[in-house]
Design an enzyme around this catalytic site. Structure first.
Site, PDB file in Angstrom:
ATOM      1  N   SER A  15       0.833  -1.201   0.000  1.00 22.95           N
ATOM      2  CA  SER A  15       0.000   0.000   0.000  1.00 22.95           C
ATOM      3  C   SER A  15       0.867   1.250   0.000  1.00 22.95           C
ATOM      4  O   SER A  15       2.086   1.186   0.181  1.00 22.95           O
ATOM      5  CB  SER A  15      -0.915   0.025   1.238  1.00 22.95           C
ATOM      6  OG  SER A  15      -0.138   0.109   2.419  1.00 22.95           O
ATOM      7  N   ASP A  36       5.865  -7.474   2.134  1.00 29.97           N
ATOM      8  CA  ASP A  36       4.956  -6.859   3.101  1.00 29.97           C
ATOM      9  C   ASP A  36       4.726  -7.848   4.226  1.00 29.97           C
ATOM     10  O   ASP A  36       5.011  -9.046   4.082  1.00 29.97           O
ATOM     11  CB  ASP A  36       3.631  -6.490   2.428  1.00 29.97           C
ATOM     12  CG  ASP A  36       2.908  -5.370   3.165  1.00 29.97           C
ATOM     13  OD1 ASP A  36       3.181  -4.189   2.884  1.00 29.97           O
ATOM     14  OD2 ASP A  36       2.084  -5.685   4.054  1.00 29.97           O
ATOM     15  N   VAL A  58       9.820  -7.024   8.715  1.00 32.22           N
ATOM     16  CA  VAL A  58      11.133  -6.402   8.555  1.00 32.22           C
ATOM     17  C   VAL A  58      11.963  -6.474   9.835  1.00 32.22           C
ATOM     18  O   VAL A  58      13.186  -6.276   9.792  1.00 32.22           O
ATOM     19  CB  VAL A  58      11.014  -4.934   8.094  1.00 32.22           C
ATOM     20  CG1 VAL A  58      10.448  -4.859   6.683  1.00 32.22           C
ATOM     21  CG2 VAL A  58      10.195  -4.108   9.078  1.00 32.22           C
ATOM     22  N   CYS A  84       9.985   0.996   2.771  1.00 32.54           N
ATOM     23  CA  CYS A  84       8.793   1.810   3.041  1.00 32.54           C
ATOM     24  C   CYS A  84       7.970   1.251   4.188  1.00 32.54           C
ATOM     25  O   CYS A  84       6.999   1.876   4.607  1.00 32.54           O
ATOM     26  CB  CYS A  84       7.918   1.903   1.794  1.00 32.54           C
ATOM     27  SG  CYS A  84       8.658   2.808   0.423  1.00 32.54           S
ATOM     28  N   TYR A 160       7.700   8.183  17.270  1.00 28.47           N
ATOM     29  CA  TYR A 160       7.795   8.199  15.801  1.00 28.47           C
ATOM     30  C   TYR A 160       8.953   9.086  15.352  1.00 28.47           C
ATOM     31  O   TYR A 160       9.734   8.712  14.476  1.00 28.47           O
ATOM     32  CB  TYR A 160       6.472   8.698  15.226  1.00 28.47           C
ATOM     33  CG  TYR A 160       6.360   8.619  13.731  1.00 28.47           C
ATOM     34  CD1 TYR A 160       6.252   7.392  13.081  1.00 28.47           C
ATOM     35  CD2 TYR A 160       6.338   9.776  12.950  1.00 28.47           C
ATOM     36  CE1 TYR A 160       6.131   7.314  11.706  1.00 28.47           C
ATOM     37  CE2 TYR A 160       6.229   9.710  11.577  1.00 28.47           C
ATOM     38  CZ  TYR A 160       6.123   8.476  10.960  1.00 28.47           C
ATOM     39  OH  TYR A 160       6.014   8.410   9.588  1.00 28.47           O
ATOM     40  N   PHE A 193       1.353  12.653   3.234  1.00 30.79           N
ATOM     41  CA  PHE A 193       1.007  12.011   1.971  1.00 30.79           C
ATOM     42  C   PHE A 193      -0.286  11.218   2.112  1.00 30.79           C
ATOM     43  O   PHE A 193      -0.662  10.810   3.216  1.00 30.79           O
ATOM     44  CB  PHE A 193       2.141  11.066   1.528  1.00 30.79           C
ATOM     45  CG  PHE A 193       3.203  11.749   0.705  1.00 30.79           C
ATOM     46  CD1 PHE A 193       3.413  11.403  -0.625  1.00 30.79           C
ATOM     47  CD2 PHE A 193       3.989  12.748   1.252  1.00 30.79           C
ATOM     48  CE1 PHE A 193       4.377  12.035  -1.386  1.00 30.79           C
ATOM     49  CE2 PHE A 193       4.961  13.387   0.506  1.00 30.79           C
ATOM     50  CZ  PHE A 193       5.159  13.031  -0.830  1.00 30.79           C
ATOM     51  N   THR A 195      -1.778   8.231   2.298  1.00 31.12           N
ATOM     52  CA  THR A 195      -1.461   6.827   2.553  1.00 31.12           C
ATOM     53  C   THR A 195      -2.453   6.271   3.564  1.00 31.12           C
ATOM     54  O   THR A 195      -3.246   7.003   4.156  1.00 31.12           O
ATOM     55  CB  THR A 195      -0.039   6.668   3.109  1.00 31.12           C
ATOM     56  OG1 THR A 195       0.018   7.285   4.403  1.00 31.12           O
ATOM     57  CG2 THR A 195       0.997   7.299   2.195  1.00 31.12           C
TER      58      THR A 195
END
Length: 254
Positions: A15, A36, A58, A84, A160, A193, A195
């Site tokens: 995505s 993913d 990941v 990403c 974050y 963005f 998303t």
């Protein structure tokens, strides 16, 4: 470095920024490996672009190594790797109920920073073992994803911002270390963005953020991120830097 004919691996490819990047690189002639957390979602992206999909966390080095080993055996070492995959969290250091938020901080840093490092570490090893592919001696390009929050994080974004700050901060030392292998490292720091992550923002928060975006005064499009990835891969002088992709915006405190 050229894109056509090379193997490109993109994490978070189901995505948003990752999916747009996978599509653009495939359109430019790369063999794209979509990775993913959900194997089904990764395979769906791959099927749409004629690539191959894998499910992997990941943060799981063994799973990521397995993907790279399989891809290298089938297609050759990935020469373009774009990270990403990530999560967005909004947790205050001192919430109103006074609860501890250490677990949230740790998980955010683990996925966004440690996960990015894990992919870069394994990608660099695969690239370094491959032969150079151009007159400069290039072996590959790694593009990581930070966020403008690494410089102007909002209230509730301590975790974050810390994680994305780590991604940004390791760009130059990684590029310096991997230069002798002909591997470039770059980081993109997107603003707001369109998303899945930003879709959950309350309307009033979104409106306040967009009001501070000089031009163009709108959300960024995932393909605009993907276009920058494309340009980074093809321009050999882009190395060791963090590029803000934010329409000159600076995030308000909250």
């Amino acid at each position: 470095m050229k894109i056509e004919g090379e193997v490109a691996l993109v994490t978070g490819a189901a995505s948003g920024l990752g999916e747009a990047t996978a599509k653009r690189l495939a359109a430019r002639g790369a063999t794209v490996v979509a990775v993913d957390l959900s194997a089904e979602a990764a395979e769906k992206t791959a099927a749409a672009i004629g690539g191959v999909g894998y499910g992997a966390d990941v943060c799981d080095a063994t799973a990521i190594e397995t993907v790279f080993t399989a891809v290298t055996g089938a297609f050759g070492a990935p020469r373009i790797v774009v990270s990403c995959a990530g999560i967005g969290t909004a947790t205050r250091i001192l919430p109103r109920d006074g609860s501890l938020t250490i677990d949230t901080f740790e998980r955010t840093v683990r996925v966004n920073l440690v996960g990015t490092y894990t992919v870069m570490n394994i990608a660099a090893r695969a690239m370094a073992a491959a032969e150079p592919i151009d007159e400069d001696g290039a072996r590959g390009v790694i593009v990581n994803t930070a966020s403008v929050a690494y410089e102007d994080g909002q209230i509730g974004q301590a975790a974050y911002s810390a994680a994305k700050g780590g991604v940004a901060s390791m760009t130059l030392p990684a590029a310096r270390e991997l230069a002798r292998f002909g591997i470039r490292v770059m980081t993109i720091a997107p603003g707001l963005f369109e998303t899945r992550m930003s879709a959950g923002l309350p309307d009033d928060v979104r409106a306040e953020i967009l009001a501070s975006v000089p031009f163009p005064s709108r959300m960024g499009l995932p393909d605009e991120y993907a276009r920058l990835v494309e340009q980074i891969v093809e321009n050999p002088m882009l190395n060791g830097s963090v590029i803000r992709l934010d329409a000159a915006a600076r995030m308000p405190p909250k």
